[in-house]
Design an enzyme around this catalytic site. Structure first.
Site, PDB file in Angstrom:
ATOM      1  N   ARG A 164       0.830  -1.235   0.000  1.00 42.55           N
ATOM      2  CA  ARG A 164       0.000   0.000   0.000  1.00 42.55           C
ATOM      3  C   ARG A 164       0.858   1.277   0.000  1.00 42.55           C
ATOM      4  O   ARG A 164       0.564   2.243   0.700  1.00 42.55           O
ATOM      5  CB  ARG A 164      -0.955   0.031   1.210  1.00 42.55           C
ATOM      6  CG  ARG A 164      -1.833  -1.184   1.348  1.00 42.55           C
ATOM      7  CD  ARG A 164      -2.899  -1.276   0.277  1.00 42.55           C
ATOM      8  NE  ARG A 164      -3.586  -2.548   0.403  1.00 42.55           N
ATOM      9  CZ  ARG A 164      -3.237  -3.651  -0.259  1.00 42.55           C
ATOM     10  NH1 ARG A 164      -2.218  -3.629  -1.126  1.00 42.55           N
ATOM     11  NH2 ARG A 164      -3.907  -4.760  -0.092  1.00 42.55           N
ATOM     12  N   SER A 213     -10.565  -0.625   5.632  1.00 42.26           N
ATOM     13  CA  SER A 213      -9.809  -0.986   6.841  1.00 42.26           C
ATOM     14  C   SER A 213      -9.094   0.233   7.399  1.00 42.26           C
ATOM     15  O   SER A 213      -8.466   0.978   6.650  1.00 42.26           O
ATOM     16  CB  SER A 213      -8.754  -2.039   6.509  1.00 42.26           C
ATOM     17  OG  SER A 213      -9.381  -3.178   6.000  1.00 42.26           O
ATOM     18  N   GLU A 283      -4.098   2.878   7.767  1.00 43.30           N
ATOM     19  CA  GLU A 283      -3.976   2.588   6.328  1.00 43.30           C
ATOM     20  C   GLU A 283      -4.409   3.756   5.419  1.00 43.30           C
ATOM     21  O   GLU A 283      -3.672   4.132   4.514  1.00 43.30           O
ATOM     22  CB  GLU A 283      -4.765   1.326   5.984  1.00 43.30           C
ATOM     23  CG  GLU A 283      -4.649   0.977   4.510  1.00 43.30           C
ATOM     24  CD  GLU A 283      -4.647  -0.504   4.241  1.00 43.30           C
ATOM     25  OE1 GLU A 283      -3.902  -1.227   4.910  1.00 43.30           O
ATOM     26  OE2 GLU A 283      -5.385  -0.913   3.340  1.00 43.30           O
TER      27      GLU A 283
END
Ligand code: FAD
Length: 292
Positions: A164, A213, A283
């Site tokens: 990510r 998330s 995140e």
């Protein structure tokens, strides 16, 4: 700025965020073309005006104070051009639309992206992924605009990336990306997607406003297990709630503020750190105007 694109004034960024959180931006500009965007960036640099690029706002927790600057959105960058086993896609294209277009030509290798509610630009810069695959695996090159407003082509080997993460973020505006395509069984792939989609509907609060998330899964345990163990499932701060369906989702239950969400995140981080000595990492991107 009207010469560069469609200009909207005093727009609420709640309407541009899947979390439905965000302040008023003085301007939101949708540039008409690469050249106009390049000119816009040069104009903003010259006038020392702050700007920020957003995609579909599905990976952003947006400051809800007033933004005295310009939000840029690439809604007019929607070309999809196929050539042999390559496709070049504009950053404003929504991932599920891109996957559906690929199906028409028998290409299936990027199907895993279809459940991620973002744009090509947003997905490429954060290296979005799921089911053990990630978008960077299929990138050949990207066309970008640098901070000075100049267009460049970057080959994949000029980009560093990880989970990510890519070095494109906050450094370039991604204009379009060229991907390597692979053919597969479209019907089977669609069936697989349906199954995965049903699993997500059962496991995640997709009917609520969220940014997916909230924490990365640490190596030791999935984040939701840790959040459960510290007893935070179902807990609220203001209008922000730790989902009882999936403890690694914070949902905007009732007009949550930016502050509510950040406070809830900080409480979870502290409790997990105190009990397990694990530092949870957020995140989505936390966007604060005073940090731009
Ligand atoms: C219900 C739900 C499920 C999700 N599931 C997943 C999942 O399975 N896997 C996953 O990886 N993510 C998931 N996400 C998170 C999110 O959808 C992804 O991170 C997505 O890639 C963000 O894309 P976006 O277009 O919405 O970008 P935004 O959220 O608008 O922006 C994200 C970042 O990208 C930057 N950016 C956007 N466009 C450009 C551009 N053209 N050039 C340069 N920078 C740009 C922004 O400045 C920002 O820093 C989920 C989110 C939700 C709400």
């Amino acid at each position: 700025m009207n010469e560069f694109g469609k200009v909207l004034e005093n727009v609420s960024l709640k309407d541009y965020s899947t979390f439905k959180i965000g302040g008023i931006t003085k301007y939101l500009v949708k540039p008409y073309s690469e050249e106009k965007l390049s000119k816009l960036i040069k104009y903003l640099n010259k006038n020392k005006t702050k700007y920020y690029i957003i995609g579909n706002g599905s990976g952003l927790i947006i400051d809800d104070n007033f933004f005295n600057g310009v939000i840029i959105k690439l809604d007019y960058f929607k070309d999809i051009k196929y050539q042999d086993n390559l496709v070049t896609v504009g950053s404003g294209v929504i991932l599920s639309n891109f996957v559906n277009d690929n199906f028409k030509y028998g290409y299936t290798n990027l199907a895993f992206l279809s459940m991620i509610p973002g744009t090509i630009g947003g997905a490429v810069v954060v290296n979005a992924g799921c089911y053990g695959d990630e978008i960077i695996n299929y990138v050949k090159k990207v066309k970008v605009l640098d901070k000075a407003g100049n267009i460049k082509i970057l080959d994949k080997n000029e980009i560093s990336y990880g989970y990510r993460y890519t070095t494109l973020k906050d450094k370039y505006i991604v204009l379009e990306t060229t991907f390597i395509l692979k053919k597969g069984d479209v019907l089977k792939t669609k069936e697989w997607l349906k199954e995965q989609n049903n699993k997500r509907i059962n496991a995640q609060p997709l009917d609520k406003f969220s940014v997916g998330s909230i924490f990365r899964n640490p190596e030791e345990h999935p984040a939701w297990v840790l959040i459960d163990k510290i007893g935070m499932r179902g807990k609220t701060v203001g209008g922000a709630l730790v989902s009882s369906k999936h403890a690694n989702f914070i949902v905007n239950e009732k007009d949550a503020s930016f502050k509510d969400v950040i406070e809830l995140i900080n409480i979870i981080k502290k409790k997990v750190k105190d009990k397990y000595e694990i530092s949870l990492v957020v995140e989505p991107t936390i966007l604060r105007w005073d940090e731009l």
